[in-house]
Design an enzyme around this catalytic site. Structure first.
Site, PDB file in Angstrom:
ATOM      1  N   GLY A 106      26.685  76.090   1.079  1.00 11.56           N
ATOM      2  CA  GLY A 106      27.186  74.732   1.203  1.00 11.56           C
ATOM      3  C   GLY A 106      27.890  74.496   2.527  1.00 11.56           C
ATOM      4  CD  GLN A 164      23.545  67.418  -7.107  1.00 12.22           C
ATOM      5  OE1 GLN A 164      24.362  66.774  -6.469  1.00 12.22           O
ATOM      6  NE2 GLN A 164      23.775  68.646  -7.550  1.00 12.22           N
ATOM      7  CE1 TYR A 213      31.713  63.874 -10.187  1.00 10.52           C
ATOM      8  CE2 TYR A 213      30.588  65.897  -9.564  1.00 10.52           C
ATOM      9  CZ  TYR A 213      31.540  64.920  -9.307  1.00 10.52           C
ATOM     10  OH  TYR A 213      32.318  65.002  -8.187  1.00 10.52           O
TER      11      TYR A 213
HETATM   12  C1  LIG Z   1      31.670  68.404   1.269  1.00 14.72           C
HETATM   13  C2  LIG Z   1      31.123  68.927  -0.027  1.00 14.72           C
HETATM   14  C3  LIG Z   1      30.475  68.062  -0.890  1.00 14.72           C
HETATM   15  C4  LIG Z   1      29.917  68.519  -2.077  1.00 14.72           C
HETATM   16  N1  LIG Z   1      29.207  67.650  -2.862  1.00 14.72           N
HETATM   17  C5  LIG Z   1      28.486  68.116  -3.912  1.00 14.72           C
HETATM   18  C6  LIG Z   1      27.560  67.291  -4.601  1.00 14.72           C
HETATM   19  O1  LIG Z   1      27.341  66.114  -4.273  1.00 14.72           O
HETATM   20  N2  LIG Z   1      26.871  67.845  -5.625  1.00 14.72           N
HETATM   21  C7  LIG Z   1      27.038  69.164  -5.990  1.00 14.72           C
HETATM   22  O2  LIG Z   1      26.382  69.633  -6.906  1.00 14.72           O
HETATM   23  N3  LIG Z   1      27.916  69.964  -5.354  1.00 14.72           N
HETATM   24  C8  LIG Z   1      28.613  69.487  -4.305  1.00 14.72           C
HETATM   25  N4  LIG Z   1      29.415  70.344  -3.594  1.00 14.72           N
HETATM   26  C9  LIG Z   1      29.463  71.770  -3.965  1.00 14.72           C
HETATM   27  C10 LIG Z   1      28.394  72.552  -3.188  1.00 14.72           C
HETATM   28  O3  LIG Z   1      27.095  72.160  -3.611  1.00 14.72           O
HETATM   29  C11 LIG Z   1      28.530  74.071  -3.393  1.00 14.72           C
HETATM   30  O4  LIG Z   1      28.254  74.364  -4.739  1.00 14.72           O
HETATM   31  C12 LIG Z   1      29.914  74.575  -3.033  1.00 14.72           C
HETATM   32  O5  LIG Z   1      30.329  74.040  -1.788  1.00 14.72           O
HETATM   33  C13 LIG Z   1      29.973  76.113  -2.967  1.00 14.72           C
HETATM   34  O6  LIG Z   1      29.156  76.626  -1.962  1.00 14.72           O
HETATM   35  P1  LIG Z   1      29.797  77.126  -0.550  1.00 14.72           P
HETATM   36  O7  LIG Z   1      30.951  78.012  -0.889  1.00 14.72           O
HETATM   37  O8  LIG Z   1      28.680  77.827   0.136  1.00 14.72           O
HETATM   38  O9  LIG Z   1      30.255  75.884   0.183  1.00 14.72           O
HETATM   39  C14 LIG Z   1      30.024  69.887  -2.418  1.00 14.72           C
HETATM   40  C15 LIG Z   1      30.690  70.761  -1.559  1.00 14.72           C
HETATM   41  C16 LIG Z   1      31.221  70.299  -0.377  1.00 14.72           C
HETATM   42  C17 LIG Z   1      31.882  71.282   0.570  1.00 14.72           C
END
Ligand SMILES: Cc1cc2nc3c(=O)[nH]c(=O)nc-3n(C[C@H](O)[C@H](O)[C@H](O)COP(=O)(O)O)c2cc1C
Length: 355
Positions: A313, A100, A182
Site C-alpha cells: 500500500g 474495489q 465498512y
Molecule cells: C492512504 C490510504 C488509503 C487507503 N484506502 C483504502 C481503501 O480505499 N480500501 C482498502 O481496502 N484499503 C485501504 N487502505 C489500506 C491498504 O489497502 C492496505 O491494506 C494497508 O495500507 C496496509 O498495507 P501497507 O502496510 O503496505 O500500506 C488504505 C491505506 C492507505 C495508506
C-alpha cells in the site's frame, strides 16, 4: 518447485501478471464533484502500472455507499466514462487493474454525501470516530438507520450493477471490500450486527450478506474468475468489533473457497499476527497477503509458500516504480501521510520514478 519471489510472473484466473506485487486499494480523495474520478487519476494509476495488479481506491457502488470527501463512485455514465479512461491508460501501459467496490455502511457524514439518504447499516448503531468533511472540518460519523430485511436484496443488486459497470468500464475484475469496518464487515461482526432476521443472530446468518453479494457479483460478471474479496479479520479500525474473529473468518473462508474467485486478499492487522497461517490452508485459490510488507518480508512469504501475491500500500504512494526499485535495490521514497487525502496533484502524481 522453483523459488518464487516478488518478480516471478504470476497468474490471476485468466491473465498473466508480470510480477507478484499488487498495489493495494487506497482512497486518495481526489475525485471531482459528483464522485467522478479526476483527470489526474489517469496519470496516478498509469505511473503505477508496473504492479502485477492495481486495485483501485474504494469506489461506491451507489450514492448511498459513499461517505468520505472526494471519493469516487461507479453508478453514473460520467463516472463510468472517467473510469474507462483510467483502465484504458493502465492497459496501454501493460498493467492490470481491478475496481474495489466499497460501500461505507455506517461510516460517513452527510456533508460528504451526494444523496439526502441516511447512512444504512445492519443495525442502528453509530460508529465511534470522526472523519474529515471539506465543509465542516472533522465530524462524528452520522447515526445510521438499520436496513429493512426487504431492502437488502436492493443493496446487493447495487453491487451487481456496479460490477457490470466496472466491467463495462474496462476493469479486469472487481474486488468486494469486506474489510476495514465498512458495510460487509459490519454484517460479519457481532459488534455492529444485532439483527434478528436472516442476516444476523448466528454466525451463518452474519456471513450471508457477504456470500450473497459475492454470488450476485459473480452472476453479474458471468464468471467468478473476475471477482475478488478483501478481508481484514479483527481489524479494530472504524469501531468494528467481533466476539470471535477467528471463528467468523474461518467459516467465511471455508464458505467462499469453492467459489473459484480471482483471489482472496487478506490484510493482516496486529490482533491476529498469524492470520495468514490460519486462513491460507482453508482457501483453495489464489491468496494475496497484505499489511506492512517490505522487499524482504514479501520475498520470504512467497518463497515459503505463505501467499501467491504480496499487496503493498503506502510504499506505492511514494514509489510509483516500486517493482523496479525493489528489483534493482534502489532507495525508496518515504510515504507522505500529509498528502494521502489532500486534493490536487501534490503528493499524488509528483513522486518521480527513478528507474
Ligand atoms: C492512504 C490510504 C488509503 C487507503 N484506502 C483504502 C481503501 O480505499 N480500501 C482498502 O481496502 N484499503 C485501504 N487502505 C489500506 C491498504 O489497502 C492496505 O491494506 C494497508 O495500507 C496496509 O498495507 P501497507 O502496510 O503496505 O500500506 C488504505 C491505506 C492507505 C495508506
Amino acid at each position: 518447485m522453483p523459488d518464487v519471489n516478488l518478480f516471478t510472473p504470476g497468474r490471476i484466473n485468466g491473465f498473466e501478471t508480470r510480477n507478484r506485487m499488487i498495489m493495494a486499494p487506497m482512497t486518495r480523495s481526489r475525485a471531482n464533484a459528483g464522485a467522478v474520478p479526476s483527470e489526474i487519476a489517469i496519470e496516478y494509476y498509469t505511473q503505477r502500472a508496473a504492479a502485477g495488479l492495481i486495485i483501485t481506491e474504494g469506489t461506491a457502488p451507489a450514492a448511498a455507499g459513499l461517505g468520505y470527501a472526494r471519493t469516487p463512485s461507479i453508478h453514473t455514465p460520467d463516472q463510468i466514462n472517467a473510469w474507462k479512461k483510467i483502465t484504458g491508460a493502465v492497459h496501454a501501459s501493460g498493467g492490470h487493474i481491478f475496481l474495489q467496490l466499497m460501500h461505507v455502511g455506517r461510516i460517513g457524514h452527510s456533508a460528504n454525501r451526494i444523496t439526502e439518504e441516511l447512512l444504512v447499516a445492519p443495525s442502528s448503531i453509530r460508529a465511534a470516530g470522526q472523519m474529515w468533511t471539506d465543509k465542516l472540518g472533522m465530524q462524528d460519523n452520522d447515526m445510521p438507520r438499520a436496513l429493512e430485511t426487504s431492502e437488502i436484496p436492493g443493496v446487493i443488486s447495487q453491487y451487481a450493477q456496479a460490477t457490470r459497470n466496472g466491467l463495462a468500464a474496462g476493469f479486469d475484475g472487481v474486488e468486494l471490500h469486506s474489510a476495514s469496518g465498512y458495510l460487509p464487515m459490519q454484517f460479519l461482526s457481532t459488534g455492529s450486527n444485532h439483527r434478528t432476521d436472516g442476516y444476523g443472530g448466528s454466525l451463518q446468518k452474519r456471513l450471508r450478506f457477504v456470500i450473497e453479494t459475492l454470488e450476485a457479483m459473480i452472476r453479474a460478471a458471468g464468471t467468478s474468475s473476475r471477482i475478488g474479496i478483501k478481508i481484514s479479520p479483527a481489524m479494530p479500525f472504524n469501531d468494528i468489533q467481533d466476539d470471535n474473529p477467528v471463528e467468523t473468518y474461518t467459516a467465511l473462508v471455508e464458505a467462499i473457497s469453492p467459489m473459484g474467485l480471482a483471489y482472496l486478499h487478506v490484510l493482516r492487522t496486529p490482533p491476529i499476527p498469524n492470520i495468514f497461517e490460519i486462513l491460507r490452508p482453508l482457501y483453495k485459490g489464489i491468496f494475496a497477503a497484505g499489511g506492512a510488507f517490505t522487499l524482504n518480508s514479501g520475498n520470504a512469504m512467497l518463497s515459503a509458500g505463505g501467499a501467491d501475491f504480496i499487496v503493498f500500500g503506502k510504499l506505492f504512494t511514494s514509489n510509483p516504480d516500486l517493482p523496479t526499485r525493489f528489483q534493482k535495490g534502489l532507495p525508496l521514497a518515504d510515504p507522505d501521510p500529509t498528502t494521502f487525502y489532500s486534493p490536487g496533484p501534490k503528493g499524488y502524481i509528483d513522486f518521480p520514478a527513478v528507474s
